[in-house]
Design a protein around this motif. Structure first.
Motif, mmCIF file in Angstrom:
data_model
loop_
_atom_site.group_PDB
_atom_site.id
_atom_site.type_symbol
_atom_site.label_atom_id
_atom_site.label_comp_id
_atom_site.label_asym_id
_atom_site.label_seq_id
_atom_site.Cartn_x
_atom_site.Cartn_y
_atom_site.Cartn_z
ATOM 1 N N MET A 1 0.846 -1.204 0.000
ATOM 2 C CA MET A 1 0.000 0.000 0.000
ATOM 3 C C MET A 1 0.884 1.258 0.000
ATOM 4 N N SER A 2 0.578 2.163 -0.921
ATOM 5 C CA SER A 2 1.374 3.395 -0.994
ATOM 6 C C SER A 2 1.092 4.286 0.212
ATOM 7 N N ARG A 3 1.972 5.284 0.412
ATOM 8 C CA ARG A 3 1.788 6.188 1.548
ATOM 9 C C ARG A 3 0.511 7.009 1.386
ATOM 10 N N ARG A 4 0.187 7.362 0.152
ATOM 11 C CA ARG A 4 -1.034 8.143 -0.098
ATOM 12 C C ARG A 4 -2.284 7.327 0.258
ATOM 13 N N ALA A 5 -2.264 6.036 -0.182
ATOM 14 C CA ALA A 5 -3.411 5.175 0.124
ATOM 15 C C ALA A 5 -3.521 4.939 1.627
ATOM 16 N N ALA A 6 -2.365 4.786 2.294
ATOM 17 C CA ALA A 6 -2.385 4.589 3.747
ATOM 18 C C ALA A 6 -2.938 5.820 4.452
ATOM 19 N N ALA A 7 -2.554 7.007 3.959
ATOM 20 C CA ALA A 7 -3.060 8.245 4.577
ATOM 21 C C ALA A 7 -4.574 8.345 4.426
ATOM 22 N N ILE A 8 -5.077 7.987 3.227
ATOM 23 C CA ILE A 8 -6.534 8.038 2.998
ATOM 24 C C ILE A 8 -7.249 7.023 3.892
ATOM 25 N N ALA A 9 -6.633 5.834 4.040
ATOM 26 C CA ALA A 9 -7.242 4.797 4.892
ATOM 27 C C ALA A 9 -7.342 5.265 6.337
ATOM 28 N N PHE A 10 -6.334 5.994 6.815
ATOM 29 C CA PHE A 10 -6.380 6.504 8.188
ATOM 30 C C PHE A 10 -7.411 7.628 8.340
ATOM 31 N N LEU A 11 -7.557 8.442 7.286
ATOM 32 C CA LEU A 11 -8.480 9.572 7.363
ATOM 33 C C LEU A 11 -9.932 9.170 7.144
ATOM 34 N N LEU A 12 -10.137 8.018 6.482
ATOM 35 C CA LEU A 12 -11.491 7.625 6.105
ATOM 36 C C LEU A 12 -12.457 7.519 7.289
ATOM 37 N N PRO A 13 -12.088 6.887 8.420
ATOM 38 C CA PRO A 13 -13.031 6.828 9.555
ATOM 39 C C PRO A 13 -13.434 8.206 10.060
ATOM 40 N N ALA A 14 -12.469 9.115 10.149
ATOM 41 C CA ALA A 14 -12.774 10.469 10.620
ATOM 42 C C ALA A 14 -13.682 11.182 9.623
ATOM 43 N N LEU A 15 -13.403 10.975 8.322
ATOM 44 C CA LEU A 15 -14.222 11.619 7.289
ATOM 45 C C LEU A 15 -15.657 11.105 7.335
ATOM 46 N N LEU A 16 -15.810 9.789 7.480
ATOM 47 C CA LEU A 16 -17.155 9.207 7.579
ATOM 48 C C LEU A 16 -17.891 9.717 8.812
ATOM 49 N N TYR A 17 -17.168 9.847 9.923
ATOM 50 C CA TYR A 17 -17.770 10.350 11.171
ATOM 51 C C TYR A 17 -18.304 11.772 10.970
ATOM 52 N N VAL A 18 -17.471 12.614 10.337
ATOM 53 C CA VAL A 18 -17.890 14.009 10.111
ATOM 54 C C VAL A 18 -19.094 14.071 9.168
ATOM 55 N N LEU A 19 -19.052 13.264 8.113
ATOM 56 C CA LEU A 19 -20.156 13.298 7.141
ATOM 57 C C LEU A 19 -21.467 12.817 7.761
ATOM 58 N N VAL A 20 -21.399 11.747 8.564
ATOM 59 C CA VAL A 20 -22.625 11.155 9.116
ATOM 60 C C VAL A 20 -23.189 11.997 10.254
ATOM 61 N N PHE A 21 -22.310 12.414 11.190
ATOM 62 C CA PHE A 21 -22.804 13.069 12.406
ATOM 63 C C PHE A 21 -22.816 14.596 12.332
ATOM 64 N N PHE A 22 -22.151 15.195 11.357
ATOM 65 C CA PHE A 22 -22.168 16.648 11.213
ATOM 66 C C PHE A 22 -22.719 17.062 9.850
ATOM 67 N N GLY A 23 -22.227 16.425 8.794
ATOM 68 C CA GLY A 23 -22.642 16.815 7.448
ATOM 69 C C GLY A 23 -24.117 16.540 7.197
ATOM 70 N N TYR A 24 -24.567 15.322 7.499
ATOM 71 C CA TYR A 24 -25.973 14.974 7.216
ATOM 72 C C TYR A 24 -26.959 15.837 8.009
ATOM 73 N N PRO A 25 -26.785 16.009 9.348
ATOM 74 C CA PRO A 25 -27.727 16.885 10.075
ATOM 75 C C PRO A 25 -27.713 18.317 9.555
ATOM 76 N N LEU A 26 -26.540 18.812 9.163
ATOM 77 C CA LEU A 26 -26.457 20.189 8.667
ATOM 78 C C LEU A 26 -27.213 20.340 7.359
ATOM 79 N N VAL A 27 -26.981 19.406 6.428
ATOM 80 C CA VAL A 27 -27.674 19.472 5.133
ATOM 81 C C VAL A 27 -29.180 19.317 5.333
ATOM 82 N N TYR A 28 -29.573 18.385 6.224
ATOM 83 C CA TYR A 28 -31.001 18.165 6.477
ATOM 84 C C TYR A 28 -31.638 19.409 7.080
ATOM 85 N N ASN A 29 -30.910 20.080 7.974
ATOM 86 C CA ASN A 29 -31.435 21.301 8.596
ATOM 87 C C ASN A 29 -31.609 22.412 7.566
#
Length: 289
Positions: A1-29
């Motif tokens: 796995m390249s360093r770029r792919a590893a960085a994305i893999a580490f960031l993915l959980p945080a990104l999903l958390y922000v999208l689900v718990f902050f992004g979705y309620p904001l867009v819905y509001n």
């Protein structure tokens, strides 16, 4: 796995958390604020698009002006006293004396309590007949104060509670800033004949300014959206005397069932808080001169 792919893999959980718990309620509001949502809409799914009509209706509500003004008084009053008392305590505890650490730990107690608990305790303390504050006033021969039933006293009462809750936050950050100032600067100032006020004015205050700015910005972002304390103590009353934009948004949504207007007020608050948040992030990235 390249360093770029590893960085994305580490960031993915945080990104999903922000999208689900902050992004979705904001867009819905945001979507809710431009549609005519009612109780029926949650069953039928029908919510006609109304554009900015909810924003205009909420702003045109007679309570909006009172709530906006109360929000300003609540925010400015809370931050001014929280910061002033927090700074005085931070300077006091910057000196070394027996029991300093224990006293500072005790002062953190209001910060550690759940806001609902703090609100409930202060509501009892403000009770006109059996509260500890009025009991103390009667003991020294002063008349009881209708803290929560008089429109002139209710807002100062909730501001006082919020000041009590916020002092430890200011104390901790400002005390940390004071500890970072080299002691040699105070020694040099003392050798030059500077008194305590001159040392504070010429050494402490300039070097504490970056921390001060961050404390004030974080205080603004937090205070402008305070909800729990006001709802527990007064519920926005009496006669809207303690109604702020946060409690007004709640009242529109869950008392009047004007969900679109409540969402509109919520979006206005998010916009204001985001503005202060950007100022804070910019100040944290670029240290003030």
């Amino acid at each position: 796995m390249s360093r770029r792919a590893a960085a994305i893999a580490f960031l993915l959980p945080a990104l999903l958390y922000v999208l689900v718990f902050f992004g979705y309620p904001l867009v819905y509001n945001i979507l809710m604020s431009v549609r005519d949502y009612s109780v029926r809409s949650f069953y039928t799914g029908e919510a006609p698009f109304v554009g900015v009509a909810n924003y205009l209706a909420a702003i045109g509500n007679p309570v909006f002006g009172k709530a906006a003004l109360n929000t300003v008084w609540f925010t400015v009053g809370s931050i001014a006293f929280q910061f002033g008392i927090g700074l005085a305590l931070a300077v006091f505890f910057n000196g070394r004396f027996l029991g300093s650490a224990t006293l500072r730990a005790l002062l953190l107690l209001p910060w550690l309590l759940p806001l609902v608990v703090s609100g409930a305790v202060w509501r009892w303390m403000f009770d006109q007949d059996h509260g500890v504050l009025n009991t103390a006033l009667r003991l020294v021969g002063l008349p009881a104060v209708p803290w929560l039933t008089d429109t002139g006293w209710a807002l100062p009462a909730v501001i006082l509670t919020n000041i009590w809750i916020g002092i430890p936050f200011n104390l901790v950050l400002l005390h940390g800033g004071l500890r970072a100032i080299p002691g040699s600067l105070y020694e040099a100032a003392a050798l030059d004949g500077a008194n305590a006020w001159q040392r504070f004015r010429d050494v402490t205050w300039p070097l504490l300014r970056p921390v001060t700015w961050i404390v004030l910005m974080l205080g603004l972002v937090y205070t402008i959206k305070v909800f729990d304390v006001i709802m527990v103590i007064t519920g926005g009353g009496p006669a809207n005397a303690t109604q702020t934009l946060t409690t007004f948004s709640y009242s529109l949504s869950f008392h009047d069932f004007a969900f679109g207007q409540g969402a509109a007020i919520g979006n206005v608050l998010i916009l204001v808080a985001t503005g202060f948040g950007f100022v804070y992030l910019r100040s944290a990235r670029e240290p003030l001169a």
